[in-house]
Design a protein around this motif. Structure first.
Motif, short mmCIF file in Angstrom:
data_model
loop_
_atom_site.label_atom_id
_atom_site.label_comp_id
_atom_site.label_asym_id
_atom_site.label_seq_id
_atom_site.Cartn_x
_atom_site.Cartn_y
_atom_site.Cartn_z
N ASN A 107 0.84 -1.19 0.00
CA ASN A 107 0.00 0.00 0.00
C ASN A 107 0.87 1.25 0.00
O ASN A 107 1.88 1.30 0.70
N PHE A 108 0.46 2.25 -0.79
CA PHE A 108 1.28 3.44 -1.02
C PHE A 108 0.54 4.71 -0.58
O PHE A 108 -0.68 4.80 -0.72
N ASN A 109 1.29 5.68 -0.05
CA ASN A 109 0.69 6.95 0.32
C ASN A 109 0.16 7.66 -0.92
O ASN A 109 0.92 7.92 -1.86
N PRO A 110 -1.12 8.02 -0.94
CA PRO A 110 -1.68 8.73 -2.12
C PRO A 110 -1.23 10.18 -2.21
O PRO A 110 -1.22 10.75 -3.29
N ILE A 111 -0.88 10.78 -1.07
CA ILE A 111 -0.41 12.17 -1.05
C ILE A 111 0.72 12.29 -0.03
O ILE A 111 0.93 11.39 0.79
N SER A 112 1.44 13.40 -0.09
CA SER A 112 2.41 13.73 0.95
C SER A 112 1.72 14.59 2.02
O SER A 112 0.75 15.30 1.72
N GLY A 113 2.22 14.53 3.24
CA GLY A 113 1.65 15.36 4.30
C GLY A 113 1.93 14.80 5.67
O GLY A 113 2.84 13.99 5.87
N ILE A 114 1.13 15.23 6.64
CA ILE A 114 1.28 14.82 8.03
C ILE A 114 0.10 13.92 8.42
O ILE A 114 -1.06 14.24 8.13
N VAL A 115 0.41 12.80 9.07
CA VAL A 115 -0.64 11.90 9.55
C VAL A 115 -1.35 12.57 10.73
O VAL A 115 -0.76 12.78 11.79
N LYS A 116 -2.59 12.94 10.51
CA LYS A 116 -3.38 13.62 11.54
C LYS A 116 -4.20 12.66 12.40
O LYS A 116 -4.63 12.99 13.51
N TYR A 117 -4.42 11.45 11.87
CA TYR A 117 -5.28 10.51 12.59
C TYR A 117 -4.91 9.09 12.16
O TYR A 117 -4.63 8.83 10.99
N PHE A 118 -4.88 8.20 13.14
CA PHE A 118 -4.70 6.78 12.84
C PHE A 118 -5.48 5.97 13.87
O PHE A 118 -5.43 6.26 15.07
N LYS A 119 -6.17 4.94 13.40
CA LYS A 119 -6.86 4.05 14.33
C LYS A 119 -7.03 2.67 13.69
O LYS A 119 -7.40 2.55 12.53
N TYR A 120 -6.73 1.65 14.48
CA TYR A 120 -6.94 0.27 14.06
C TYR A 120 -8.24 -0.25 14.67
O TYR A 120 -8.50 -0.03 15.85
N HIS A 121 -9.04 -0.94 13.85
CA HIS A 121 -10.32 -1.48 14.30
C HIS A 121 -10.33 -2.99 14.09
O HIS A 121 -10.28 -3.44 12.94
N PRO A 122 -10.39 -3.79 15.14
CA PRO A 122 -10.64 -5.22 14.93
C PRO A 122 -12.06 -5.40 14.39
O PRO A 122 -12.91 -4.53 14.59
#
Length: 218
Positions: A107-122
């Motif tokens: 999987n590849f980053n579609p844009i450049s920038g800063i990760v503002k949010y991340f969450k893993y969901h089982p």
């Protein structure tokens, strides 16, 4: 083309498995050359499938601040306006790319920038094209803010066969367009949510190349 790091353990397990079965066949059926030959052929097929699934192709890094790149190899299966409820809580343009077991699963980053949010969901393991797979399946959600202030959400979604999501980003990290952000083991999908004013450059059933195909522009 090389072997992706996520495939090294799987390759060793597969190799140990085929050698163990061959040793058992040699012990219990020492004179049966037909069975030995058939298992040798099956072993080559198994190892070939593992190698092709975890292949890591060499691709030139493509970066353009005005473009949004496909986050994965696969086929475009959804282009629609929808309400994104996890982060934006409002209307967005959704593009979904389905990855078959034959696709590269990086999987590849579609844009450049800063990760503002991340969450893993089982979650569940519905087939990747099921309407509720984006909200009910195991998934990870990443939001990157572009230098122009706009945000893009992209989501790894596990499928019926995909039992492990891998990601290499965290909140606050700077990411570069076209570089890896994750890997999904065995067929699944990637959803990407864009601003409504983004100009879409793909159609249903289009084949995409991760980190290369332009799917939209600002």
């Amino acid at each position: 083309m090389t072997l992706h790091k996520e495939g090294k353990a799987t390759l060793l397990i597969a190799l140990a498995g085929v050698l163990a079965v061959y040793a058992i066949l040699r012990y219990f059926l020492p004179e049966n050359d037909l069975i030995h030959g058939l298992w040798l052929f099956a072993s080559l097929v198994i190892m070939g499938l593992v190698l092709q699934f975890f292949r890591k192709p060499s691709r030139p890094l493509t970066q353009n601040p005005n473009q949004i790149l496909a986050p994965a190899d696969g086929k475009v299966v959804v282009i629609e306006e929808t309400t994104e409820t996890e982060y934006f809580n409002g209307p967005r343009r959704q593009i979904s790319i389905f990855m078959s077991p034959l696709n590269v699963h990086i999987n590849f980053n579609p844009i450049s920038g800063i990760v503002k949010y991340f969450k893993y969901h089982p979650g569940k393991y519905l087939v990747a094209w099921h309407p509720k797979s984006s909200t009910d399946n195991e998934r990870s959600t990443i939001v990157v803010e572009h230098e122009n202030g706009k945000e893009v959400l992209f989501r790894q979604v596990a499928g019926a066969m995909a039992r492990r999501l891998c990601w290499y980003v965290e909140k606050g990290q700077n990411v570069e367009q076209g570089k890896e952000f994750g890997f999904i083991k065995f067929g699944s999908r990637i959803d990407i949510y864009l601003p409504l004013d983004a100009k879409i450059h793909c159609q249903i059933d289009d084949k995409t190349v991760g980190g290369q195909t332009v799917i939209a522009e600002w």
